[in-house]
Design a protein around this motif. Sequence first.
Motif, short mmCIF file in Angstrom:
data_model
loop_
_atom_site.label_atom_id
_atom_site.label_comp_id
_atom_site.label_asym_id
_atom_site.label_seq_id
_atom_site.Cartn_x
_atom_site.Cartn_y
_atom_site.Cartn_z
N ARG A 38 -3.03 99.16 -2.67
CA ARG A 38 -2.95 97.79 -2.17
C ARG A 38 -1.60 97.56 -1.53
O ARG A 38 -0.60 98.21 -1.87
CB ARG A 38 -3.20 96.77 -3.29
CG ARG A 38 -2.13 96.73 -4.37
CD ARG A 38 -2.56 95.79 -5.49
NE ARG A 38 -1.55 95.71 -6.55
CZ ARG A 38 -1.74 95.06 -7.69
NH1 ARG A 38 -2.89 94.42 -7.93
NH2 ARG A 38 -0.77 95.04 -8.59
N GLN A 39 -1.59 96.61 -0.61
CA GLN A 39 -0.35 96.25 0.07
C GLN A 39 -0.25 94.75 0.18
O GLN A 39 -1.07 94.11 0.88
CB GLN A 39 -0.28 96.90 1.46
CG GLN A 39 1.05 96.71 2.14
CD GLN A 39 1.23 97.62 3.34
OE1 GLN A 39 0.25 98.16 3.88
NE2 GLN A 39 2.47 97.81 3.76
N ALA A 40 0.70 94.20 -0.53
CA ALA A 40 0.95 92.77 -0.44
C ALA A 40 1.84 92.49 0.77
O ALA A 40 2.55 93.38 1.25
CB ALA A 40 1.63 92.27 -1.72
N SER A 41 1.78 91.27 1.23
CA SER A 41 2.55 90.89 2.42
C SER A 41 4.04 91.15 2.20
O SER A 41 4.61 90.71 1.19
CB SER A 41 2.31 89.41 2.73
OG SER A 41 3.03 89.02 3.87
N GLY A 42 4.64 91.88 3.11
CA GLY A 42 6.07 92.16 3.03
C GLY A 42 6.46 93.25 2.06
O GLY A 42 7.65 93.49 1.85
#
Length: 115
Positions: A38-42
């Motif tokens: 997963r990749q969260a914003s920023g």
Amino acid sequence: QVQLVESGGGLVQAGGSLRLSCAASRSTFRFNAAAWYRQASGKEREWVAGISTDGTSKYADSVKGRFTISRDNAWNTLYLQMTSLRPGDTAVYHCHAEVGPYAYWGQGTKVTVSS
């Protein structure tokens, strides 16, 4: 060329559940090891859970006990059951799978957890 197509993301309240799916573009393709990231914003992309060819699964500490990775018997669809979701789980979730000697990424499905 294999494509991985994720689905199941959406908006959910904290404490809720979602089930993500990742399907290979052809039913004849068979995953070897596979994982969810997963990749969260920023933020950088992070590993969430993985499943090996013998079915052994492992989890990041942040999701252990809340998320379950699994696959279908044909080994061409990957799942991530997410429960007790938290705002910190908000991210774009990507599947990653090895098919033969190659590795592939899905395009991602967005999960938003509201407080």
